[in-house]
Design a protein around this motif. Structure first.
Motif, PDB file in Angstrom:
ATOM      1  N   CYS A 607       0.838  -1.214   0.000  1.00  0.00           N
ATOM      2  CA  CYS A 607       0.000   0.000   0.000  1.00  0.00           C
ATOM      3  C   CYS A 607       0.869   1.260   0.000  1.00  0.00           C
ATOM      4  O   CYS A 607       0.605   2.201  -0.759  1.00  0.00           O
ATOM      5  CB  CYS A 607      -0.922   0.013   1.219  1.00  0.00           C
ATOM      6  N   ILE A 610       2.354   1.769  -3.391  1.00  0.00           N
ATOM      7  CA  ILE A 610       1.389   2.278  -4.389  1.00  0.00           C
ATOM      8  C   ILE A 610       1.103   3.759  -4.151  1.00  0.00           C
ATOM      9  O   ILE A 610       1.001   4.542  -5.098  1.00  0.00           O
ATOM     10  CB  ILE A 610       0.092   1.428  -4.373  1.00  0.00           C
ATOM     11  N   VAL A 611       1.012   4.144  -2.876  1.00  0.00           N
ATOM     12  CA  VAL A 611       0.787   5.570  -2.573  1.00  0.00           C
ATOM     13  C   VAL A 611       1.978   6.395  -3.099  1.00  0.00           C
ATOM     14  O   VAL A 611       1.798   7.455  -3.711  1.00  0.00           O
ATOM     15  CB  VAL A 611       0.573   5.793  -1.062  1.00  0.00           C
ATOM     16  N   TYR A 614       1.875   6.605  -6.803  1.00  0.00           N
ATOM     17  CA  TYR A 614       0.809   7.525  -7.249  1.00  0.00           C
ATOM     18  C   TYR A 614       1.269   8.984  -7.179  1.00  0.00           C
ATOM     19  O   TYR A 614       0.813   9.820  -7.960  1.00  0.00           O
ATOM     20  CB  TYR A 614      -0.453   7.319  -6.393  1.00  0.00           C
ATOM     21  N   GLN A 615       2.187   9.265  -6.258  1.00  0.00           N
ATOM     22  CA  GLN A 615       2.674  10.652  -6.172  1.00  0.00           C
ATOM     23  C   GLN A 615       3.353  11.070  -7.480  1.00  0.00           C
ATOM     24  O   GLN A 615       3.329  12.222  -7.867  1.00  0.00           O
ATOM     25  CB  GLN A 615       3.635  10.837  -5.001  1.00  0.00           C
ATOM     26  N   VAL A 617       2.487   9.800 -10.415  1.00  0.00           N
ATOM     27  CA  VAL A 617       1.414   9.943 -11.412  1.00  0.00           C
ATOM     28  C   VAL A 617       0.825  11.340 -11.310  1.00  0.00           C
ATOM     29  O   VAL A 617       0.536  11.996 -12.307  1.00  0.00           O
ATOM     30  CB  VAL A 617       0.301   8.886 -11.172  1.00  0.00           C
ATOM     31  N   SER A 618       0.653  11.780 -10.060  1.00  0.00           N
ATOM     32  CA  SER A 618      -0.077  13.030  -9.847  1.00  0.00           C
ATOM     33  C   SER A 618       0.845  14.237  -9.696  1.00  0.00           C
ATOM     34  O   SER A 618       0.371  15.340  -9.471  1.00  0.00           O
ATOM     35  CB  SER A 618      -0.942  12.896  -8.589  1.00  0.00           C
ATOM     36  N   ALA A 619       2.159  13.998  -9.804  1.00  0.00           N
ATOM     37  CA  ALA A 619       3.092  15.109  -9.589  1.00  0.00           C
ATOM     38  C   ALA A 619       2.870  16.215 -10.611  1.00  0.00           C
ATOM     39  O   ALA A 619       2.506  15.948 -11.756  1.00  0.00           O
ATOM     40  CB  ALA A 619       4.523  14.597  -9.685  1.00  0.00           C
TER      41      ALA A 619
ATOM     42  N   LEU B  17      -6.411   0.453   0.179  1.00  0.00           N
ATOM     43  CA  LEU B  17      -6.284   1.583  -0.749  1.00  0.00           C
ATOM     44  C   LEU B  17      -7.629   2.292  -0.917  1.00  0.00           C
ATOM     45  O   LEU B  17      -7.699   3.518  -0.994  1.00  0.00           O
ATOM     46  CB  LEU B  17      -5.757   1.103  -2.103  1.00  0.00           C
ATOM     47  N   TRP B  37      -3.977  11.671  -3.424  1.00  0.00           N
ATOM     48  CA  TRP B  37      -4.598  10.352  -3.507  1.00  0.00           C
ATOM     49  C   TRP B  37      -5.997  10.545  -4.091  1.00  0.00           C
ATOM     50  O   TRP B  37      -6.684  11.491  -3.715  1.00  0.00           O
ATOM     51  CB  TRP B  37      -4.658   9.697  -2.118  1.00  0.00           C
ATOM     52  N   ASP B 357      -2.895  14.606 -11.692  1.00  0.00           N
ATOM     53  CA  ASP B 357      -3.294  13.283 -11.210  1.00  0.00           C
ATOM     54  C   ASP B 357      -3.286  12.256 -12.344  1.00  0.00           C
ATOM     55  O   ASP B 357      -4.201  11.431 -12.470  1.00  0.00           O
ATOM     56  CB  ASP B 357      -4.681  13.334 -10.544  1.00  0.00           C
TER      57      ASP B 357
END
Lengths: 629, 445
Positions: A607, A610-611, A614-615, A617-619, B17, B37, B357
């Motif tokens: 987890c 993945i978090v 994702y940072q 992805v969203s940066a 998640l 997130w 995102d």
């Protein structure tokens, strides 16, 4: 929720199931839930039926996956499955080569039609000044023998993954014909082998003899292997999203799109970063495929083995896209003669490559030295055979190996993409391999002499023409010359290599191989959203402009501001290379440490990973900063 | 490990998640950093997939500029902080090409003398990609030949003229050429006296700055263009002596070179003047006497300013954008003073994409800036071409990318994209002649 279900079940060309998207993992969770239910049927009662049921279930899941990715091209996949299943059975029974040829003609015919139609049409138009255009016969049939209708007849769309599954079915028929494996009795089992969804669209290319026996083995996944599978998935996601997508979006794409907007250093950095990006993208995807397959009890072959640790181009090709390398070696290089002989195939391909190159460049004079060369090779080869009919001399081995591996590289390049830049890319790789092999056979006196002459020649060419391309080569050669000179002097003084000098030599070889492979990447990139003729032109322009910038627009003052402003991009690149170059046993250790974690901790770590991913992805995107005006 | 255990593992990861999606409000600010997130709505695709579908593919028509409704301006994905955008109403629906009337009138003189058009812009117009289309269209209708102005040291190759430099008889790369100064870019490359010439950049031939730079030969071969140029013009200090031979010009001496020009004695000459990374706030830094003299002597009758794009990526604050437009207004006023006879056309920024995102979407400030620029243009009585609206508005850059008209950076056009945009601008200018004549008649009545 309805929209979500629609995305899960319907075909949408804009939303294929990709490993990096949530939809794939939702799909996989649903698939796995039913898979677990099937696997919970008591094995003692219906063991074989359970395996069969599992295979059939995964076949239909894989077809659904392919439908989601490619729509009606599923029919092509089904067709090659059926045709090769039938042909392989006939080939096994009759042992006639005809059946193998038929399979190869059908399979490569389909590949040529869908992947190379534009390329061949452009080539014919260039050669003969014609104005042919592609015509999609399948669309015409799909429209009820009409040019107007649901499908456009003017464009031929490339079905996703066709290069991979076509090679798989060819390997099956060839292996059956050679008696390496028994033909698969059940077509559904064979269909499962061809279509298994984790590796269907981007490999690895699984050979029949490696995978088909697994169809009849019960589910087996040890606790440790489960941990390894999860590790591969997370590792693949991190590679794909952090090392590939982040670097691409924030620097590489910009530079490759408009090399002239950036200075020589930025272009060079982007080129090296692109080397990492291509590796991370491709290997990340196959890492996920291996992990996902493993969770279902299937074991796919390793596809990348830290390729940038290679000490020579030849070693690189043993570590990069290994499943393709093995395929080409088994079904192309060895049939051509490998390192033992040169025959009709070798002469045919060399002549064809020379003819097409001469025709397209208009340099027909090239055919004279080529003819001298090829006739010389043929005569020398004959003399060698007469002298030693039973044994093969080392020189003959070297010649056979070089001639056949060059063809393999050029055709391997063509497999990667239907345009000239990929052929050039393959050709440069082939030349690199040959040069390196010859270099290794030289003693230090010859090496130093050759490098001195080459560097001197390039420096003169640079001085006389002042063209960036010569400057680039001259600088590169000068660096190699300096190191060669140091090693030569050391050789003259000391003679023997110590542990330390060996390590230095290894580091130097790795660095040079990485630099050479990075240079070939200039020709590896092509825009998929352009028609092939334009894509060719753009790829060539990009390569030319990048060389011009690196060789001609170098400004030292740009380096520090660039490293500061693009610090995150630089940090990711450096981190990626450091991780890549970590010793193999270190990597094995942390992989095993991960797999040995208690499950609750593994959930937590996954987890968190993945978090973190994702940072990226969203940066926020790196703003445009120009350092050169 | 049994499959059901694997399933439980997968379920646990997904549950954790998913719980984060509920617990975390999308973005958590941790000091200077933000932890992102997605919300459950974003995960299930309720905001991502239909965002751009409402815009029609047909965007070729430029007869009128559809102004995006205000609701669209505030329509960003929930995870993006919505900027506070002031409401602006364009105060006129009049075709802004009415302000090009003086330019249209000057075209009638083109058979007797040169009518010059200066096309200033940012990296979007590099390589002469867009300007070439405008030049070809105007020259086809009103005569003229040649690519017009180019710098002595052309660091950015052009599609229309290929330049090679020799210094002291030896071929050199642009980086090895004479010292250059720019009104834009780094301060270390700028001049205190503001003498940059009309190109906003100049080269100094001086042996003490760059050895050998007192003898420079430029070979400038036109790559396209029919008819061919018939004369050279050299804009340089009188201390520089030059000799011409075909496409080659040899310059000798110590002094400043402001530009070379291949042109015809009559007809329309359109100069491509790209300024990489420039916001457009530079004209007031250029020596106004020099610029005024040039515009008068060269009969500059149209100045095209194509700026704004460089303000977008690094500015999220509407106040900053508003300040930049205010600055651009001052530039327009300044140019009008320098070239009182010239009409001015402002071309606003194209649609530009950023990734938020993981989703590509239009920078929130693009539509805002477009509207501010349109308003400024009307108030200053200059023509305005909204590249953003013409492309199709918000998200249209994605379609351009898909069709190979824009690069993967979501900002720059490809050559074919630039060609399409340039052609559209050219047609819009030409069509404006008849459209505004009738409008003018109506107004007169």
């Amino acid at each position: 929720m309805m929209e979500f279900l629609h995305h899960i079940l319907g075909f949408d060309a804009e939303s294929p199931l990709l490993f990096t998207q949530f939809y794939f993992w939702a799909f996989f969770a649903l698939v796995y839930a039913l898979f677990a239910l099937l696997m919970s049927i008591k094995p003692s009662a219906v063991s074989n039926q359970r395996l069969h049921l599992r295979n059939v279930y995964l076949l239909f899941v894989s077809w659904f996956f392919y439908y989601k990715t490619s729509g009606l091209f599923l029919l092509i996949l089904a067709f090659v499955t059926l045709s090769d299943w039938l042909i392989a059975a006939q080939a096994y029974k009759s042992k006639k080569k005809f059946w193998l040829c038929l399979s190869v003609i059908i399979d490569l015919g389909l590949l040529a039609y869908f992947k190379y139609a534009y390329f061949f049409t452009d080539m014919i138009n260039d050669l003969f000044g014609t104005g042919f255009r592609v015509f999609d016969i399948f669309a015409y049939i799909g429209n009820g023998f009409s040019e107007a209708g649901r499908f456009s007849v003017d464009t031929i769309v490339l079905p996703v993954g066709i290069s991979f599954y076509i090679f798989q079915v060819i390997s099956y028929t060839a292996d059956v014909f050679r008696g390496r494996i028994q033909p698969v009795k059940n077509i559904l089992d064979f269909g499962f082998y061809v279509s298994f969804f984790p590796q269907l669209v981007a490999g690895p290319i699984v050979r029949a003899e490696e995978f088909i026996p697994q169809l009849y083995k019960p589910f087996r996944l040890s606790r440790r292997l489960f941990g390894i599978a999860v590790f591969w998935i997370i590792n693949g996601l991190a590679k794909k999203i952090i090392m590939s997508d982040y670097l691409a979006v924030n620097l590489i794409d910009r530079v490759f799109d408009n090399p002239l907007l950036f200075s020589g250093f930025e272009n060079l950095f982007a080129l090296f970063a692109y080397s990492l990006q291509v590796y991370a993208d491709f290997s990340g995807y196959t890492d996920i495929a291996i992990g996902v397959a493993m969770l279902m009890g299937f074991y796919l072959p390793m596809n990348f083995n830290s390729p940038y640790k290679s000490q020579s181009p030849q070693e690189f090709w043993r570590r990069w896209h290994m499943s393709l390398g093995r395929w080409l070696k088994t079904y192309l290089y060895i049939p051509l003669g490998g390192n033992r002989s040169i025959g009709f195939g070798t002469y045919f391909w060399w002549t064809l490559i020379a003819l097409v190159s001469a025709a397209l460049t208009g340099w027909w004079w090239m055919m004279i030295p080529f003819c001298v060369f090829i006739i010389g090779v043929a005569v020398w080869n004959k003399i060698q055979i007469r002298r030693q009919p039973s044994a093969i001399s080392n020189q003959r081995k070297l010649l056979c190996s070089n001639l056949n591996s060059f063809i393999t590289q050029v055709l391997g390049g063509l497999w990667h993409g239907a345009s000239w830049n990929f052929i050039i890319w393959g050709g440069i790789n082939g030349i690199g391999m040959i040069v390196e092999k010859i270099w290794r056979k030289m003693n230090w006196h010859i090496r130093f002499t050759v490098m001195t002459l080459l560097t001197g020649g390039l420096c003169v060419a640079d001085y006389l023409t002042n063209l960036p391309v010569w400057r680039l080569f001259a600088v590169w050669a000068a660096i190699i010359w300096v190191v060669t000179a140091v090693r030569y002097i050391y050789f003259l003084c000391e003679g023997e290599d110590t542990k330390f000098t060996k390590a230095l030599g290894t580091a130097w070889a790795v660095l040079q191989t990485f630099t050479f492979i990075t240079f070939t990447r200039l020709f590896f990139r092509s825009s998929s959203n352009l028609d092939p003729a334009t894509a060719n032109e753009v790829a060539w322009e990009t390569a030319k402009n990048m060389v011009n910038q690196i060789g001609g627009a170098w400004t030292n003052a740009v380096i520090v501001p660039f490293l500061v402003e693009y610090r995150w991009v630089v940090a990711m690149f450096v981190a990626g290379m450091v991780i890549h170059w970590l010793p193999t046993n270190w990597k094995r250790r942390y992989r095993l440490a991960f797999s040995a974690m208690p499950l609750w901790l593994m959930v937590l770590v996954v987890c968190v990973a993945i978090v973190v991913i994702y940072q990226f992805v969203s940066a926020e995107m790196q703003p445009f900063i120009y350092f050169q005006f | 490990m049994r499959p059901y255990k694997v399933l439980i593992f997968i379920a646990c990861v997904m549950a954790c998640l998913g719980a984060l999606c509920v617990v975390l409000p999308g973005r958590i600010v941790l000091g200077e950093r933000t932890l992102n997130w997605p919300t459950l709505a974003e995960v299930f695709g309720e905001s991502e997939y239909s965002e751009y579908s409402e815009y029609s593919e047909d965007s070729d028509s430029i007869a009128e500029f559809p102004v995006a409704p205000d609701s669209l301006l505030a329509d960003t994905t929930p995870s993006v902080p919505t900027p506070v955008i002031p409401h602006i109403t364009a105060d006129s629906t009049t075709d802004s090409r009415i302000f090009l009337q003086p330019f249209y009138a000057s075209l009638t003189e083109s058979s007797e003398r040169v009518v010059r058009v200066l096309h200033y812009g940012d990296s979007q117009i590099e390589e002469d990609r867009m300007t070439q289309q405008i030049r070809e269209a105007l020259q086809a209708h009103y005569g003229g030949a040649g690519v017009g102005l180019m710098p002595l040291v052309q660091t950015i190759p052009s599609l229309t003229v290929k330049q090679q430099l020799r210094m002291n008889g030896r071929f050199i790369t642009p980086a090895q050429g004479p010292q250059r100064y720019f009104v834009y870019g780094f301060k270390r490359n700028q001049r205190a006296d503001g003498l940059y010439g009309p190109l906003g950049q100049m080269a100094v031939m001086n042996d003490s700055l760059v050895k050998g730079s007192e003898d420079v030969t430029a070979i400038c071969k036109p790559q396209s263009g029919n008819p061919r140029y018939s004369q050279w013009k050299i804009f340089a200090d009188t201390a520089i002596h030059y000799s011409l031979s075909g496409d080659t010009v040899q310059l000798k001496g110590h002094g400043n070179v402001y530009g070379l020009s291949q042109e015809s004695p009559t007809g329309v000459i359109v100069d491509n003047i790209p300024m990489r990374g420039c916001l457009g706030l530079i004209f007031t830094k250029m020596d106004s006497t020099q610029l005024t003299t040039f515009c008068r002597q060269e009969n500059v009758r149209l100045i095209i300013m194509q700026f704004g794009g460089n303000a977008i990526p690094s500015n999220k604050n509407p106040g900053t954008i508003s300040g930049i437009v205010k600055g651009l207004r001052e530039q327009v006023q300044h140019l009008r003073e320098c070239a009182p006879e010239a009409s001015i056309l402002f071309i606003g920024p194209s649609d530009m994409l950023t990734q938020t995102d993981g989703v590509w979407q239009t920078y929130p400030m693009v539509p805002y800036m477009d509207r501010l620029l349109r308003k400024m243009a009307y108030e200053e009585n200059i023509a305005y071409f909204s590249l953003y609206s013409w492309m199709g508005g918000r998200g249209s850059m994605m379609r351009w990318q898909e069709t190979g008209l824009a690069g993967s950076d979501g900002v720059h056009f490809t050559r074919s994209g630039a060609r399409k945009a340039g052609k559209a601008v050219a047609e819009w200018i030409l069509e404006g002649m008849s459209a505004t004549t009738s409008l003018n008649d109506e107004l007169m009545e």
